[in-house]
Design an enzyme around this catalytic site. Structure first.
Site, PDB file in Angstrom:
ATOM      1  CB  CYS A   3      -0.924  -0.003   1.205  1.00  0.00           C
ATOM      2  SG  CYS A   3      -1.814   1.550   1.415  1.00  0.00           S
ATOM      3  CG  ASN A  86     -11.913  12.300  -3.833  1.00  0.00           C
ATOM      4  OD1 ASN A  86     -12.951  12.952  -3.926  1.00  0.00           O
ATOM      5  ND2 ASN A  86     -10.738  12.761  -4.244  1.00  0.00           N
ATOM      6  CB  THR A  94      -6.428   7.442  -7.501  1.00  0.00           C
ATOM      7  OG1 THR A  94      -5.813   8.445  -6.681  1.00  0.00           O
ATOM      8  CG2 THR A  94      -7.317   8.108  -8.547  1.00  0.00           C
ATOM      9  CG  HIS A  99      -6.252   9.852   0.776  1.00  0.00           C
ATOM     10  ND1 HIS A  99      -6.496   8.566   0.325  1.00  0.00           N
ATOM     11  CD2 HIS A  99      -6.565  10.680  -0.265  1.00  0.00           C
ATOM     12  CE1 HIS A  99      -6.915   8.613  -0.930  1.00  0.00           C
ATOM     13  NE2 HIS A  99      -6.981   9.881  -1.304  1.00  0.00           N
ATOM     14  CG  HIS A 101      -7.573  15.293  -1.111  1.00  0.00           C
ATOM     15  ND1 HIS A 101      -6.598  15.258  -2.089  1.00  0.00           N
ATOM     16  CD2 HIS A 101      -8.231  14.108  -1.206  1.00  0.00           C
ATOM     17  CE1 HIS A 101      -6.670  14.111  -2.754  1.00  0.00           C
ATOM     18  NE2 HIS A 101      -7.659  13.391  -2.227  1.00  0.00           N
TER      19      HIS A 101
HETATM   20  P1  AMP Z   1      -7.483  10.340  -4.367  1.00  0.00           P
HETATM   21  O1  AMP Z   1      -7.556  10.525  -5.861  1.00  0.00           O
HETATM   22  O2  AMP Z   1      -8.532  11.075  -3.594  1.00  0.00           O
HETATM   23  O3  AMP Z   1      -7.376   8.881  -4.000  1.00  0.00           O
HETATM   24  O4  AMP Z   1      -6.127  11.050  -3.932  1.00  0.00           O
HETATM   25  C1  AMP Z   1      -4.880  10.462  -4.032  1.00  0.00           C
HETATM   26  C2  AMP Z   1      -3.881  11.584  -4.024  1.00  0.00           C
HETATM   27  O5  AMP Z   1      -2.607  11.045  -3.726  1.00  0.00           O
HETATM   28  C3  AMP Z   1      -3.746  12.336  -5.346  1.00  0.00           C
HETATM   29  O6  AMP Z   1      -4.054  13.722  -5.141  1.00  0.00           O
HETATM   30  C4  AMP Z   1      -2.291  12.120  -5.734  1.00  0.00           C
HETATM   31  O7  AMP Z   1      -1.705  13.246  -6.346  1.00  0.00           O
HETATM   32  C5  AMP Z   1      -1.650  11.809  -4.387  1.00  0.00           C
HETATM   33  N1  AMP Z   1      -0.423  11.026  -4.437  1.00  0.00           N
HETATM   34  C6  AMP Z   1      -0.199   9.897  -5.140  1.00  0.00           C
HETATM   35  N2  AMP Z   1       1.042   9.430  -4.894  1.00  0.00           N
HETATM   36  C7  AMP Z   1       1.613  10.302  -4.017  1.00  0.00           C
HETATM   37  C8  AMP Z   1       2.898  10.373  -3.384  1.00  0.00           C
HETATM   38  N3  AMP Z   1       3.848   9.459  -3.595  1.00  0.00           N
HETATM   39  N4  AMP Z   1       3.135  11.410  -2.548  1.00  0.00           N
HETATM   40  C9  AMP Z   1       2.193  12.355  -2.333  1.00  0.00           C
HETATM   41  N5  AMP Z   1       0.960  12.326  -2.872  1.00  0.00           N
HETATM   42  C10 AMP Z   1       0.674  11.321  -3.721  1.00  0.00           C
HETATM   43 ZN    ZN Z   2      -2.303   1.493   3.587  1.00  0.00          ZN
END
Ligand code: AMP
Ligand code: ZN
Length: 113
Positions: A3, A86, A94, A99, A101
């Site tokens: 993960c 989300n 994604t 998490h 934001h």
């Molecule tokens: P979500 O689309 O709501 O699942 O948000 C996932 C977020 O994680 C997106 O805004 C990505 O830009 C961010 N993200 C993905 N990989 C990384 C990483 N290695 N470091 C920081 N943020 C990341």
């Molecule tokens: Zn995890």
């Protein structure tokens, strides 16, 4: 451990940390959608908000407190900001690790697209 956010929380993958305690990590989004774009994650693996069961009420409350603290730390308290979690396919989640934001530094439309 596969993960992505678990690996970031364990320090196996680097991130730009802005806050950390025993339960939570906050770091800057790698693809920021606003001048301030921070992600707040529990260190414990939870897939999404559906995993934040009543037994984890204290963790959920703590995350909200951290978000408010970070909004102030990032200078957003007066101008306003947005918090987004989300959840699932329709919301466009994604990364399958819970998490939140924290977005700020510009205006946002409503309703979201
Ligand atoms: P979500 O689309 O709501 O699942 O948000 C996932 C977020 O994680 C997106 O805004 C990505 O830009 C961010 N993200 C993905 N990989 C990384 C990483 N290695 N470091 C920081 N943020 C990341
Ligand atoms: Zn995890």
């Amino acid at each position: 451990m596969s993960c992505l956010f678990c690996r970031i929380a364990q320090g196996e993958i680097p991130s730009t940390k802005v806050y950390e305690d025993d339960r939570v990590l906050a770091f800057r989004d790698i693809n920021p959608q606003a001048p301030v774009h921070v992600l707040v994650v529990p260190k414990e693996h939870l897939s999404d908000l559906n995993d934040l069961s009543p037994e984890r009420q204290a963790l959920g409350g703590h995350i909200l407190n951290v978000l408010a603290h970070l909004a102030e730390q990032e200078g957003l308290k007066t101008q306003g900001y947005r918090v987004v979690a989300n959840t699932g396919e329709n919301a466009g989640q994604t990364v399958p690790h819970l998490h939140f934001h924290l977005l700020g530094g510009r205006g946002f439309g409503w309703p979201p697209g």
